[in-house]
Design a protein around this motif. Structure first.
Motif, short mmCIF file in Angstrom:
data_model
loop_
_atom_site.label_atom_id
_atom_site.label_comp_id
_atom_site.label_asym_id
_atom_site.label_seq_id
_atom_site.Cartn_x
_atom_site.Cartn_y
_atom_site.Cartn_z
N GLY A 190 49.55 92.83 48.01
CA GLY A 190 49.04 93.71 46.97
C GLY A 190 48.26 94.88 47.54
N ASN A 191 48.07 95.89 46.70
CA ASN A 191 47.46 97.14 47.17
C ASN A 191 46.03 96.97 47.65
N ALA A 192 45.23 96.18 46.98
CA ALA A 192 43.83 96.02 47.36
C ALA A 192 43.71 95.39 48.74
N ALA A 193 44.48 94.34 48.99
CA ALA A 193 44.42 93.68 50.29
C ALA A 193 44.99 94.58 51.38
N VAL A 194 46.05 95.31 51.05
CA VAL A 194 46.62 96.23 52.03
C VAL A 194 45.64 97.34 52.38
N GLY A 195 44.90 97.86 51.41
CA GLY A 195 43.88 98.86 51.70
C GLY A 195 42.82 98.31 52.65
N LEU A 196 42.42 97.04 52.46
CA LEU A 196 41.47 96.41 53.37
C LEU A 196 42.07 96.31 54.79
N PHE A 197 43.37 95.96 54.87
CA PHE A 197 44.04 95.83 56.16
C PHE A 197 44.02 97.16 56.94
N VAL A 198 44.28 98.25 56.22
CA VAL A 198 44.27 99.56 56.89
C VAL A 198 42.88 99.90 57.40
N ARG A 199 41.87 99.66 56.60
CA ARG A 199 40.50 99.95 57.03
C ARG A 199 40.12 99.12 58.26
N LEU A 200 40.50 97.85 58.28
CA LEU A 200 40.20 97.00 59.42
C LEU A 200 40.94 97.46 60.68
N ALA A 206 38.47 87.49 48.02
CA ALA A 206 39.84 87.36 47.52
C ALA A 206 40.82 88.18 48.38
N THR A 207 40.47 89.43 48.71
CA THR A 207 41.38 90.26 49.50
C THR A 207 41.50 89.72 50.93
N ILE A 208 40.41 89.19 51.48
CA ILE A 208 40.46 88.61 52.82
C ILE A 208 41.39 87.39 52.81
N ARG A 209 41.24 86.56 51.78
CA ARG A 209 42.06 85.35 51.68
C ARG A 209 43.54 85.70 51.54
N LYS A 210 43.87 86.76 50.79
CA LYS A 210 45.27 87.16 50.64
C LYS A 210 45.87 87.59 51.99
N LEU A 211 45.10 88.38 52.80
CA LEU A 211 45.59 88.82 54.10
C LEU A 211 45.81 87.63 55.05
N VAL A 212 44.92 86.65 54.99
CA VAL A 212 45.06 85.47 55.84
C VAL A 212 46.25 84.63 55.37
N THR A 213 46.44 84.53 54.05
CA THR A 213 47.51 83.70 53.49
C THR A 213 48.89 84.24 53.85
N VAL A 214 49.07 85.60 53.77
CA VAL A 214 50.38 86.18 54.08
C VAL A 214 50.60 86.36 55.58
#
Length: 306
Positions: free
Chosen positions: A20-30, A55-63
């Motif tokens: 999802g977009n929110a988690a992907v935005g976090l991924f780019v920032r990291l 929630a966004t951290i958990r989604k990035l770890v899950t995928v």
């Protein structure tokens, strides 16, 4: 400046679409944070939690886009305790050593460019100073030379007979021999110049002699004739030019160096004209040459007797 790299299929990758977009935005920032600080994909836990929500951290770890401690991906290293690691970071981004090597190479290129610019600037300043000094020295010759110019009457150079520098039309300067580096042909049996050599010698007399910014001006020539009339100015100048061409030496002020050369030539010529071994006897007789040397030897015992 390093860049966080994403391939051109990133936006449609299944993991990205599932996160999802929110988690992907976090991924780019990291990813940008890791690249800026050269962590090679390792992230501090506090930074990750400060940038994103649980929630966004958990989604990035899950995928599988972000790994926490004791993850099961065999391609990625384990992060520090309470830390995270960006999946396949070094497959798309440069390592710390590569970035530092690139920065060092850029620094050396900049230093070489600055050194070249500084060297060129110094050469231009040196050429400008030489030109300025030459003009100043030329100007300093001009006011005094006109007052001291030798006066000639008729068609002679102040002599009863025609000198070798005189012609029937008036006074001219016989050019000195050309520089050794030049090759001339066409000398007749009497030693005179014929054909192309005569033309070259005539051109030598009227063409300014130059070496590394030096030029013999009319004012300098008048000064030499007025101060040292016995000196062959053209010959002395040719010797001066040949000397500095062969040695490659440079002088801060070429006119001053030339003036000293002419003075030294005049002094050597004066010393050659003085008689050697001259003794004045008590009777008033003057002895020279071998007679003077013999008289000097005979006088030695009497001088040593107390």
């Amino acid at each position: 400046m390093p860049w966080f790299a994403l391939d051109d299929g990133f936006d449609t990758h299944p993991k990205v679409r599932k996160a999802g977009n929110a988690a992907v935005g976090l991924f780019v920032r990291l990813g940008v944070h890791a690249t800026r600080h050269l962590t090679e994909g390792h992230l501090d836990g506090d930074i990750v939690r400060d940038y994103g929500t649980a929630a966004t951290i958990r989604k990035l770890v899950t995928v599988g886009m972000l790994h926490d401690a004791e993850h099961g991906c065999r391609r990625c290293p384990q992060p520090a305790n309470d830390g995270y690691y960006i999946h396949d970071y070094l497959d798309y981004n440069k390592s710390r050593a590569q970035i530092e090597a690139s920065r060092e190479a850029a620094r050396k290129r900049q230093n070489r460019g600055r050194e070249t610019a500084r060297r060129n600037r110094n050469e231009r300043d040196s050429d400008a100073n030489l030109s300025s000094n030459s003009r100043q020295n030329d100007a300093s010759f001009a006011p005094n030379c006109g007052q001291n110019d030798p006066q000639f009457e008729g068609s002679t150079a102040g002599q009863d007979d025609m000198s070798r520098r005189d012609t029937h039309e008036g006074v001219t300067v016989v050019p000195s021999p050309p520089l050794p580096s030049q090759n001339y042909d066409g000398v007749d049996a009497g030693g005179g110049a014929t054909g192309s050599r005569a033309a070259d010698l005539a051109a030598f007399a009227t063409t300014p002699i130059e070496v590394d910014g030096f030029q013999l001006t009319d004012a300098m020539r008048r000064w030499a004739h007025a101060t040292y009339p016995a000196i062959d100015v053209d010959h002395a100048t040719a010797q001066f030019v040949s000397h500095y061409r062969s040695t490659g030496a440079r002088r801060r002020s070429w006119p001053d160096a030339w003036q000293k050369w002419v003075r030294d030539d005049a002094q050597r010529a004066s010393q050659r004209r003085q008689p050697s071994n001259v003794i004045q006897l008590a009777s008033g007789q003057t002895l020279t040459g071998t007679d003077a040397r013999v008289a000097g030897w005979l006088a030695l015992p009497s001088e040593e007797t107390p």
